[in-house]
Structure formats: C-alpha cells, structure tokens
Design a protein around this motif. Sequence first.
Motif, PDB file in Angstrom:
ATOM      1  N   ASP A   1       0.846  -1.185   0.000  1.00  0.00           N
ATOM      2  CA  ASP A   1       0.000   0.000   0.000  1.00  0.00           C
ATOM      3  C   ASP A   1       0.887   1.242   0.000  1.00  0.00           C
ATOM      4  O   ASP A   1       2.068   1.198   0.338  1.00  0.00           O
ATOM      5  N   GLU A   2       0.284   2.355  -0.389  1.00  0.00           N
ATOM      6  CA  GLU A   2       1.023   3.616  -0.558  1.00  0.00           C
ATOM      7  C   GLU A   2       1.766   4.024   0.712  1.00  0.00           C
ATOM      8  O   GLU A   2       2.888   4.512   0.650  1.00  0.00           O
ATOM      9  N   ILE A   3       1.118   3.826   1.860  1.00  0.00           N
ATOM     10  CA  ILE A   3       1.724   4.276   3.125  1.00  0.00           C
ATOM     11  C   ILE A   3       3.003   3.503   3.409  1.00  0.00           C
ATOM     12  O   ILE A   3       4.047   4.090   3.677  1.00  0.00           O
ATOM     13  N   LEU A   4       2.923   2.174   3.298  1.00  0.00           N
ATOM     14  CA  LEU A   4       4.105   1.330   3.512  1.00  0.00           C
ATOM     15  C   LEU A   4       5.212   1.717   2.528  1.00  0.00           C
ATOM     16  O   LEU A   4       6.372   1.869   2.905  1.00  0.00           O
ATOM     17  N   PHE A   5       4.824   1.923   1.281  1.00  0.00           N
ATOM     18  CA  PHE A   5       5.774   2.257   0.221  1.00  0.00           C
ATOM     19  C   PHE A   5       6.511   3.561   0.538  1.00  0.00           C
ATOM     20  O   PHE A   5       7.735   3.626   0.502  1.00  0.00           O
ATOM     21  N   SER A   6       5.754   4.604   0.898  1.00  0.00           N
ATOM     22  CA  SER A   6       6.414   5.886   1.151  1.00  0.00           C
ATOM     23  C   SER A   6       7.215   5.865   2.450  1.00  0.00           C
ATOM     24  O   SER A   6       8.244   6.531   2.562  1.00  0.00           O
ATOM     25  N   GLN A   7       6.767   5.062   3.432  1.00  0.00           N
ATOM     26  CA  GLN A   7       7.556   4.902   4.668  1.00  0.00           C
ATOM     27  C   GLN A   7       8.930   4.324   4.354  1.00  0.00           C
ATOM     28  O   GLN A   7       9.950   4.775   4.887  1.00  0.00           O
ATOM     29  N   LYS A   8       8.957   3.321   3.491  1.00  0.00           N
ATOM     30  CA  LYS A   8      10.225   2.668   3.169  1.00  0.00           C
ATOM     31  C   LYS A   8      11.150   3.618   2.411  1.00  0.00           C
ATOM     32  O   LYS A   8      12.359   3.642   2.632  1.00  0.00           O
ATOM     33  N   ILE A   9      10.582   4.423   1.520  1.00  0.00           N
ATOM     34  CA  ILE A   9      11.411   5.389   0.785  1.00  0.00           C
ATOM     35  C   ILE A   9      12.048   6.377   1.756  1.00  0.00           C
ATOM     36  O   ILE A   9      13.237   6.684   1.666  1.00  0.00           O
ATOM     37  N   LYS A  10      11.254   6.863   2.715  1.00  0.00           N
ATOM     38  CA  LYS A  10      11.785   7.787   3.726  1.00  0.00           C
ATOM     39  C   LYS A  10      12.915   7.135   4.503  1.00  0.00           C
ATOM     40  O   LYS A  10      13.948   7.748   4.773  1.00  0.00           O
ATOM     41  N   ALA A  11      12.698   5.878   4.885  1.00  0.00           N
ATOM     42  CA  ALA A  11      13.704   5.161   5.681  1.00  0.00           C
ATOM     43  C   ALA A  11      14.992   4.960   4.882  1.00  0.00           C
ATOM     44  O   ALA A  11      16.090   5.150   5.411  1.00  0.00           O
ATOM     45  N   ILE A  12      14.863   4.584   3.617  1.00  0.00           N
ATOM     46  CA  ILE A  12      16.051   4.356   2.792  1.00  0.00           C
ATOM     47  C   ILE A  12      16.845   5.657   2.628  1.00  0.00           C
ATOM     48  O   ILE A  12      18.068   5.667   2.645  1.00  0.00           O
ATOM     49  N   ASN A  13      16.133   6.779   2.529  1.00  0.00           N
ATOM     50  CA  ASN A  13      16.803   8.071   2.388  1.00  0.00           C
ATOM     51  C   ASN A  13      17.575   8.467   3.645  1.00  0.00           C
ATOM     52  O   ASN A  13      18.428   9.350   3.587  1.00  0.00           O
ATOM     53  N   LYS A  14      17.272   7.821   4.775  1.00  0.00           N
ATOM     54  CA  LYS A  14      17.995   8.133   6.010  1.00  0.00           C
ATOM     55  C   LYS A  14      19.326   7.382   6.104  1.00  0.00           C
ATOM     56  O   LYS A  14      20.153   7.703   6.942  1.00  0.00           O
ATOM     57  N   ILE A  15      19.512   6.375   5.246  1.00  0.00           N
ATOM     58  CA  ILE A  15      20.776   5.631   5.259  1.00  0.00           C
ATOM     59  C   ILE A  15      21.893   6.569   4.824  1.00  0.00           C
ATOM     60  O   ILE A  15      21.790   7.221   3.778  1.00  0.00           O
ATOM     61  N   SER A  16      22.953   6.633   5.622  1.00  0.00           N
ATOM     62  CA  SER A  16      23.955   7.683   5.384  1.00  0.00           C
ATOM     63  C   SER A  16      24.635   7.587   4.018  1.00  0.00           C
ATOM     64  O   SER A  16      24.959   8.593   3.425  1.00  0.00           O
ATOM     65  N   LYS A  17      24.832   6.380   3.518  1.00  0.00           N
ATOM     66  CA  LYS A  17      25.546   6.253   2.246  1.00  0.00           C
ATOM     67  C   LYS A  17      24.606   6.233   1.036  1.00  0.00           C
ATOM     68  O   LYS A  17      25.036   5.989  -0.087  1.00  0.00           O
ATOM     69  N   VAL A  18      23.340   6.480   1.278  1.00  0.00           N
ATOM     70  CA  VAL A  18      22.401   6.584   0.157  1.00  0.00           C
ATOM     71  C   VAL A  18      22.316   8.050  -0.260  1.00  0.00           C
ATOM     72  O   VAL A  18      22.050   8.920   0.558  1.00  0.00           O
ATOM     73  N   ILE A  19      22.593   8.308  -1.523  1.00  0.00           N
ATOM     74  CA  ILE A  19      22.531   9.677  -2.033  1.00  0.00           C
ATOM     75  C   ILE A  19      21.076  10.104  -2.133  1.00  0.00           C
ATOM     76  O   ILE A  19      20.682  11.150  -1.640  1.00  0.00           O
ATOM     77  N   THR A  20      20.273   9.277  -2.771  1.00  0.00           N
ATOM     78  CA  THR A  20      18.842   9.549  -2.850  1.00  0.00           C
ATOM     79  C   THR A  20      18.089   8.264  -3.201  1.00  0.00           C
ATOM     80  O   THR A  20      18.655   7.337  -3.777  1.00  0.00           O
ATOM     81  N   ALA A  21      16.822   8.226  -2.820  1.00  0.00           N
ATOM     82  CA  ALA A  21      15.930   7.122  -3.182  1.00  0.00           C
ATOM     83  C   ALA A  21      14.560   7.735  -3.456  1.00  0.00           C
ATOM     84  O   ALA A  21      14.121   8.628  -2.728  1.00  0.00           O
TER      85      ALA A  21
END
Length: 156
Positions: free
Chosen positions: A120-140
């Motif tokens: 669902d959209e909520i789970l999907f956007s939560q995961k994107i936010k979380a991935i963007n918090k990973i320090s070595k991730v430039i963007t997701a």
Amino acid sequence: MGMLITHKISADLYDDSFSLIAIHSNLEDYAITYAINSTCGLYLKRMKKDLHLNDSMSFSVFDWDDEINDVYWTLISNKCEIEEETPSLGLFGNNISKRTDHLVKERKDVDYFLKVDVADEILFSQKIKAINKISKVITAYPLDTQNLKSKRNLIF
C-alpha cells in the motif's frame, strides 16, 4: 485449452503489478542490503541465482517474501562489471579491461532498484523515507514503471 492459460499467465507478467524504488548509492550490494534490512525492517537475502541477461551480464538479486504484509521485495543491482580481454600483440598477456553494463540502460544513474510487489502507498512511502535516512544513500525515490523501456528486464 492449456495454450490459453499459458498465454494468459505470460500476459499477466507485463502488467504494472509492481512499484519501483530507485536507489542511488555507491555501497556494495551486500552493504546496501544490510543497511536496508536494518533501517526498513526487511529480511532481504541474496538469491541463489543471479539475474542473467546474457552470457556476460549478471546482476545480483536479494529478495524477501513478507508473508505478514503480503509484499514481495526484490533488490536488484542495476550495474554489473564485465571483464573484457583484448588480445595484446607484445610479449605480455592479454589486457583485461573492465566496463560497467546496466540492467536498465536508460537509467544508468540508478545503482539499485527495490522492486515492491503489491504494497500500500503508506508502507511504500515509509520505506522510501527510511532508505533516504541511510547515510551512504545519495537519494531514493519512486520510479514510474510505465515509461521504462527496459522494464521487461525487471520481470523475472
């Protein structure tokens, strides 16, 4: 009768039943997987078989079937290094050069795709936010699958 059924299944494979998260990061595949697992609460594991496009190209794939939320997650590397031998004329052996090839050629800037089958959209956007918090991730960010010419490469 049997023919119709197989035809239907193969046609179903090409519908937009999955969402994509594009990830830009220079982390190695096992490191990004570890980071995503610990940040997002996923349990991605390396699949026994890599994704082979042809003899020379193979891409690492990590997957997890989240049965509780009924979501199937697949992390796919968009890059593979190919070693090419160029014959050398001199006394030395052949030169080996490396080049990088891509699973989705029109998006060479993307390092990994996290393919999400039915969330669902909520789970999907939560995961994107979380991935963007990973320090070595430039963007997701979410990627529109409809305009991807190489989308077929992500269906396996």
